[in-house]
Write an enzyme that holds these catalytic residues in place. Structure first.
Site, PDB file in Angstrom:
ATOM      1  N   LYS A 199     -33.676  -6.736  52.098  1.00  0.00           N
ATOM      2  CA  LYS A 199     -34.112  -6.180  50.820  1.00  0.00           C
ATOM      3  C   LYS A 199     -34.493  -4.707  50.970  1.00  0.00           C
ATOM      4  CE  LYS A 199     -37.631  -6.501  47.229  1.00  0.00           C
ATOM      5  NZ  LYS A 199     -38.874  -7.141  46.771  1.00  0.00           N
ATOM      6  N   ASP A 229     -38.395 -11.090  41.789  1.00  0.00           N
ATOM      7  CA  ASP A 229     -37.322 -11.178  42.783  1.00  0.00           C
ATOM      8  C   ASP A 229     -36.494 -12.461  42.693  1.00  0.00           C
ATOM      9  OD1 ASP A 229     -38.072  -8.715  43.714  1.00  0.00           O
ATOM     10  OD2 ASP A 229     -38.852  -9.409  45.636  1.00  0.00           O
ATOM     11  N   HIS A 261     -41.453 -10.986  45.879  1.00  0.00           N
ATOM     12  CA  HIS A 261     -42.591 -11.154  44.975  1.00  0.00           C
ATOM     13  C   HIS A 261     -42.142 -10.763  43.577  1.00  0.00           C
ATOM     14  CE1 HIS A 261     -43.224  -6.709  45.063  1.00  0.00           C
ATOM     15  NE2 HIS A 261     -42.849  -6.827  46.330  1.00  0.00           N
ATOM     16  N   GLY A 262     -42.992 -10.988  42.595  1.00  0.00           N
ATOM     17  CA  GLY A 262     -42.681 -10.604  41.224  1.00  0.00           C
ATOM     18  C   GLY A 262     -41.443 -11.318  40.688  1.00  0.00           C
ATOM     19  N   ASP A 279     -44.776   2.774  40.659  1.00  0.00           N
ATOM     20  CA  ASP A 279     -44.711   2.034  39.407  1.00  0.00           C
ATOM     21  C   ASP A 279     -43.286   1.551  39.280  1.00  0.00           C
ATOM     22  OD1 ASP A 279     -46.420   1.179  37.133  1.00  0.00           O
ATOM     23  OD2 ASP A 279     -44.767   2.029  35.990  1.00  0.00           O
ATOM     24  N   SER A 280     -43.156   0.265  39.164  1.00  0.00           N
ATOM     25  CA  SER A 280     -41.818  -0.309  39.152  1.00  0.00           C
ATOM     26  C   SER A 280     -41.748  -1.385  38.103  1.00  0.00           C
ATOM     27  CB  SER A 280     -41.468  -0.875  40.534  1.00  0.00           C
ATOM     28  OG  SER A 280     -42.444  -1.809  40.954  1.00  0.00           O
ATOM     29  N   ASN A 297     -51.793  -4.788  45.015  1.00  0.00           N
ATOM     30  CA  ASN A 297     -50.767  -5.821  45.064  1.00  0.00           C
ATOM     31  C   ASN A 297     -50.385  -6.093  46.522  1.00  0.00           C
ATOM     32  OD1 ASN A 297     -47.997  -6.887  45.212  1.00  0.00           O
ATOM     33  ND2 ASN A 297     -47.975  -6.651  42.989  1.00  0.00           N
ATOM     34  N   ARG A 298     -50.668  -7.304  46.998  1.00  0.00           N
ATOM     35  CA  ARG A 298     -50.429  -7.623  48.409  1.00  0.00           C
ATOM     36  C   ARG A 298     -48.946  -7.540  48.770  1.00  0.00           C
ATOM     37  NH1 ARG A 298     -54.727  -9.669  51.151  1.00  0.00           N
ATOM     38  NH2 ARG A 298     -56.551 -10.272  49.921  1.00  0.00           N
ATOM     39  N   ARG A 338     -37.093   0.186  45.507  1.00  0.00           N
ATOM     40  CA  ARG A 338     -38.215   0.827  46.199  1.00  0.00           C
ATOM     41  C   ARG A 338     -37.738   1.506  47.478  1.00  0.00           C
ATOM     42  NH1 ARG A 338     -41.421  -3.212  45.694  1.00  0.00           N
ATOM     43  NH2 ARG A 338     -42.110  -2.483  43.654  1.00  0.00           N
TER      44      ARG A 338
END
Length: 205
Positions: A183, A163, A160-161, A79-80, A20-21, A189
């Site tokens: 962030k 957010d 990303h994701g 893992d989130s 995942n970049r 994280r």
């Protein structure tokens, strides 16, 4: 008698067990200054193992152990997931799967919005579990969580994701509205990383 390491040393190579970049960029920023050479599973063309566990801790361990064994190097996996109270904690460990193989997070965010409907409970949280695996099979895990609420419509250009639909605390700014520095100070994280840093990283220069 060989003494197995419990802490990474300056000059060591650490594999980030992800393709995942967004995560790679986030961890690269967090790890800057520790003298650790960072490579990703993608850089090493390592396959992505199937995440078959029913918990963040289990899936982080699967990824970290697979990368450590394949590369014969210490490996760090995250893992989130995004958890919504009104959806009984979903998407949770299935957060990436909700986005599908094409990683279509706009569709996944729309799905959350549609399933929540007009419920007044907008509370949500992000969880991150980091697992550091050594080539000999030892693992150490660290968990971070940040609570907030779902906002709609999505907004913000960073992150990303999920957010763009998550605002921490009682605020109105999404994670995607924040700079990386902002962030990385408060995120799930970052909280997990702080525990990992204190246990496993050398002092900064």
């Amino acid at each position: 008698m060989n003494i197995t390491p419990t802490r990474l040393n300056r000059g060591d190579t650490l594999v980030l067990a992800t393709h995942n970049r967004g995560k790679i960029a986030e961890f690269a920023a967090l790890l800057a200054g520790y003298g650790i050479r960072v490579v990703s599973a993608g850089d090493l063309s390592l396959p992505e193992p199937e995440e078959t566990a029913d918990s963040f801790t289990g899936n982080a361990a699967i990824k970290a152990i697979a990368a450590a064994e394949a590369a014969n190097l210490p490996a760090l996996a995250d893992d989130s997931g995004f958890c919504v109270a009104a959806l009984d904690g979903a998407p949770g460990v299935f957060s990436a799967r909700w986005a599908g193989p094409e990683k279509n997070y706009p569709d996944a965010m729309r799905r959350i919005h549609d399933q929540m409907g007009d419920t007044p409970d907008r509370s949500a949280w992000f969880i991150s579990v980091l697992c550091l695996a050594w080539p000999d099979g030892r693992t150490e895990t660290f968990e971070g969580r940040i609570d907030g609420h779902v906002i709609w419509p999505p907004h913000g250009e960073n992150g990303h994701g999920y957010d763009p639909i998550f605002a921490p605390g009682s605020g109105t700014r999404s994670f995607a509205d924040m700079s990386d520095v902002e962030k990385n100070t408060i995120s799930h994280r970052a909280l997990a990383f702080a525990l990992f840093r204190d246990t496993c990283l050398p002092a900064t220069a």
